[in-house]
Scaffold this motif. Structure first.
Motif, short mmCIF file in Angstrom:
data_model
loop_
_atom_site.label_atom_id
_atom_site.label_comp_id
_atom_site.label_asym_id
_atom_site.label_seq_id
_atom_site.Cartn_x
_atom_site.Cartn_y
_atom_site.Cartn_z
N UNK A 159 0.85 -1.21 0.00
CA UNK A 159 0.00 0.00 0.00
C UNK A 159 0.87 1.24 0.00
N UNK A 163 -0.23 10.11 1.78
CA UNK A 163 0.81 10.79 2.55
C UNK A 163 1.94 9.81 2.84
N UNK A 164 3.17 10.09 2.39
CA UNK A 164 4.24 9.12 2.61
C UNK A 164 4.42 8.77 4.09
N UNK A 165 4.30 7.50 4.46
CA UNK A 165 4.39 7.12 5.89
C UNK A 165 5.84 6.93 6.30
N UNK A 166 6.54 8.02 6.45
CA UNK A 166 7.98 7.93 6.67
C UNK A 166 8.39 8.39 8.08
N UNK A 167 9.38 7.72 8.61
CA UNK A 167 9.97 8.14 9.89
C UNK A 167 11.17 9.01 9.55
N UNK A 175 14.87 2.48 6.64
CA UNK A 175 13.40 2.46 6.56
C UNK A 175 12.92 1.26 5.74
N UNK B 7 12.40 -0.71 15.68
CA UNK B 7 12.22 0.63 15.14
C UNK B 7 12.02 1.65 16.25
N UNK B 66 5.19 9.56 21.92
CA UNK B 66 5.33 9.44 20.47
C UNK B 66 4.96 8.06 19.95
N UNK B 74 2.18 11.73 10.78
CA UNK B 74 3.29 11.28 9.94
C UNK B 74 2.81 10.31 8.87
N UNK B 75 1.61 9.77 9.05
CA UNK B 75 1.08 8.81 8.08
C UNK B 75 1.55 7.39 8.35
N UNK B 76 2.35 7.21 9.42
CA UNK B 76 2.92 5.88 9.66
C UNK B 76 1.89 4.88 10.20
N UNK B 77 0.75 5.41 10.67
CA UNK B 77 -0.29 4.49 11.15
C UNK B 77 -0.78 3.60 10.00
N UNK B 78 -0.85 4.16 8.80
CA UNK B 78 -1.29 3.38 7.63
C UNK B 78 -0.28 2.27 7.31
N UNK B 79 0.99 2.61 7.47
CA UNK B 79 2.04 1.64 7.19
C UNK B 79 1.90 0.43 8.12
N UNK B 82 -1.57 -1.55 7.57
CA UNK B 82 -1.66 -2.35 6.34
C UNK B 82 -0.61 -3.46 6.31
#
Lengths: 391, 235
Positions: A159, A163-167, A175, B7, B66, B74-79, B82
């Motif tokens: 997926x 919005x790029x899900x980046x740390x 990453x 992570x 955090x 940050x959008x990382x919840x989707x990462x 999924x």
């Protein structure tokens, strides 16, 4: 469901099916099952030529015991449905974002999901990727229910959210390594896999750069790269080119085209030309409903042609109508005398055009132009969305 | 879960959060040790451990703020949602990472009992009991703060909300001390500080261990449910 219990060291035997190692069955990702030291009750799937198997496995370090199995008959494995949405609805409080959505995608298809902002595209993609469950209906990924087998289904999907899900504190390589591990890619194969993805997405030169320091274009590439981790069979891309400059847009489209040769891709966009360039099929969604499912290759094939010529109208038009491959001739405004020609559905358009040229040259009628009127996706889109609003 | 754990651990040390937690915790612990043990020349390590436990009120929110809040931004919840990892795995990985930082800090703070052992008399059993209670109490605070942060969107909000809840727990403890009867019993039962008291008296309290572990588990389960609810609502 039949039950079997025939443990053999390192081998699973069921009837005439024998699985010796992970190469003999298809698994969503490099399968952790045989690499793990001990675990129980994992479900995995594999395909034989005409069957699709869903099985429950008991395994420990050396012994793999398949104790339950479900076989689905598959008429043609090459054209299996990879994604099936059946009466999917999603409600946020009183607002129904997606209403009774049903569609399916064959393996290897690239499908564009079109809709204006707020049409329900992202909600649909979130449901299909398992980020949120539907209020009603069900989603099948490679014939498996997403609700029943979430982990297995999600392994098959990559997926790329809008919005790029980046740390930001990680570098590109770290990453991608994290995403590979998150998706259970076998540890030993991670470096080679990451190298392949970096090269494919043109990220090799920024592999050690922090994500927080990357430009928007590169961030979007990393977003695309993370979706490719674990080589998923299905890619779901949410507005992949939004906010990019024209050159970056071309690059991302090139990537989608390349990847689409070997994977099933569903992507959302409100850029119609993009969908037209990349897809053979587009689904128009409006106010949470599917308004139309357009076969773009058929639309292109059946679009009428515009013929402009100089000559006596009353002599030429009957002659055109007499051609067997022409279904209809209709006058239209344009240069000289212009007509809209529709071919018979079964006709070979190339042969028809040859006949047309022969006829008009025999009549000594000069041809100004013969072009196909592209019925743009734009027209279909506007028609469908406006119709919906007027209802 | 291991990937998420790694992570988060990397996140703690690639940002100032891990260092801030450890630095502030150990600095304040130094102050407590200096004031409570060095100046009065006291070898009473349990009082010192009891004082350190108040630092959780301020510092546990730093570790948890955090972990869940801010993922949407940050959008990382989707990462994560999924990915094939379950919600339990996500919460477990994040919690264990925070617990590891807390564990490392606790381990470093063992230097204070070591000083007592070198220059005075230390009762190791008593000290270990105190430290066990201290660590378990930390587990409960972390789980509670993680749950609180699952309600918040921004990291600052998550910090303030968790701090406020921790402060309420402390107030509840104070209030319970001033009351008698059934109400006091209820507040004592709920108080994370009262349950640590047997450990701080050098007793290995089985009930206290079960209590802290239960509170930790309950808040972790509630966090999983909360995340599932957020997922369903599309928040």
């Amino acid at each position: 469901m039949a039950r079997f219990f025939q443990p053999i060291n390192g081998i699973v035997t069921i009837g005439n099916i024998c699985v010796k190692n992970e190469k003999n069955f298809r698994c969503a990702a490099p399968c952790p099952i045989f690499g793990a030291s001990a675990a129980f009750n994992r479900i995995f799937c594999f395909r034989a030529p005409n069957f699709f198997y869903e099985s429950t496995l008991l395994y420990s370090k050396n012994v793999h015991i398949l104790f339950a199995m479900h076989a689905y008959s598959v008429s043609d494995p090459g054209v299996m449905d990879m994604i099936e949405a059946e009466h999917v609805s999603k409600r946020y409080g009183r607002v129904e974002a997606v209403k009774d959505l049903s569609f399916s995608m064959k393996a290897g298809e690239i499908v564009g999901l079109l809709g204006v902002n707020g049409a329900g595209k992202t909600t649909t993609l979130n449901i299909l990727t398992g980020c949120m469950p539907p209020t009603s209906g069900r989603v099948l990924i490679d014939h498996m229910d997403l609700q029943d087998n979430p982990a297995l289904c999600r392994r098959k999907i990559g997926y790329m959210p809008e919005k790029p899900p980046l740390y930001d504190e990680m570098n590109v390589e770290e990453f991608l390594r994290f995403v590979c591990r998150l998706r259970y890619v076998e540890r030993a194969s991670i470096p080679a896999h990451i190298q392949e993805i970096l090269e494919k997405c043109g990220l090799t030169q920024v592999r050690k750069r922090l994500l927080g320091q990357l430009s928007k274009g590169f961030r979007q590439r990393v977003n695309f790269a993370q979706a490719l981790c674990a080589s998923p069979e299905v890619l779901v891309l949410d507005e992949p080119t939004v906010g990019l400059d024209p050159r970056q847009v071309q690059e991302i489209r090139g990537l989608i085209r390349d990847i689409g040769k070997e994977r099933t891709i569903l992507f959302s966009s409100h850029i119609l030309s993009e969908v037209q360039q990349l897809c053979a099929r587009a689904i128009v969604i409006h106010e949470g409903c599917i308004r139309c499912d357009v076969d773009l290759t058929r639309e292109a094939r059946e679009a009428p042609w515009i013929l402009s010529f100089l000559g006596p109208r009353d002599r030429v038009l009957p002659a055109l109508r007499s051609l067997p491959c022409i279904r209809s001739v209709r006058e239209t405004p344009g240069e000289g005398v212009s007509v809209l020609l529709s071919w018979e559905a079964s006709a070979d358009t190339k042969a028809c055009r040859v006949k047309l040229f022969s006829l008009l040259s025999a009549m000594e009628v000069p041809i100004l132009s013969l072009t196909q009127q592209k019925q743009g996706l734009e027209e279909i889109f506007l028609r469908e969305t406006q119709e919906a609003e007027s209802v | 879960m291991k990937a998420i754990y790694d992570r988060e651990m990397q996140g703690y040390f690639h940002s100032p959060i891990g260092f801030v937690f450890m630095g502030v915790f150990l600095t304040l612990a130094c102050v407590f040790f200096a004031l409570g043990n060095l100046l009065p020349r006291s070898g009473d390590i349990l009082t010192f451990v009891g004082q350190m436990s108040y630092l959780y009120m301020l510092l546990c929110p730093v570790l948890t703020m955090r972990l869940l809040a801010g993922g949407e931004g940050r959008g990382t919840d989707k990462l994560l949602l999924s990915s094939p990892v379950s919600l339990k795995g996500i919460v477990g990985g994040k919690f264990l990472a925070a617990l590891t930082i807390q564990g490392i800090t606790t381990a470093v703070s063992l230097v204070f009992p070591l000083l007592v052992a070198v220059y005075g008399t230390l009762y190791p059993g008593e000290m270990l009991c105190g430290y066990l209670g201290f660590f378990l109490q930390g587990c409960a605070f972390l789980a509670m703060d993680l749950f609180v942060s699952s309600f918040c969107r921004g990291t600052v909000t998550a910090f303030l909300a968790a701090f406020f809840v921790n402060f309420l727990v402390w107030l509840m403890d104070l209030w319970g001390n001033s009351l008698t009867g059934f109400m006091a019993q209820c507040l004592d039962f709920l108080s994370l500080y009262v349950r640590a008291e047997p450990f701080l008296m050098g007793q290995l309290s089985f009930a206290g261990m079960v209590y802290f572990l239960s509170v930790t588990l309950i808040f972790l389960i509630l966090t999983v449910y909360r995340l599932d609810l957020n997922r369903r609502r599309g928040v």
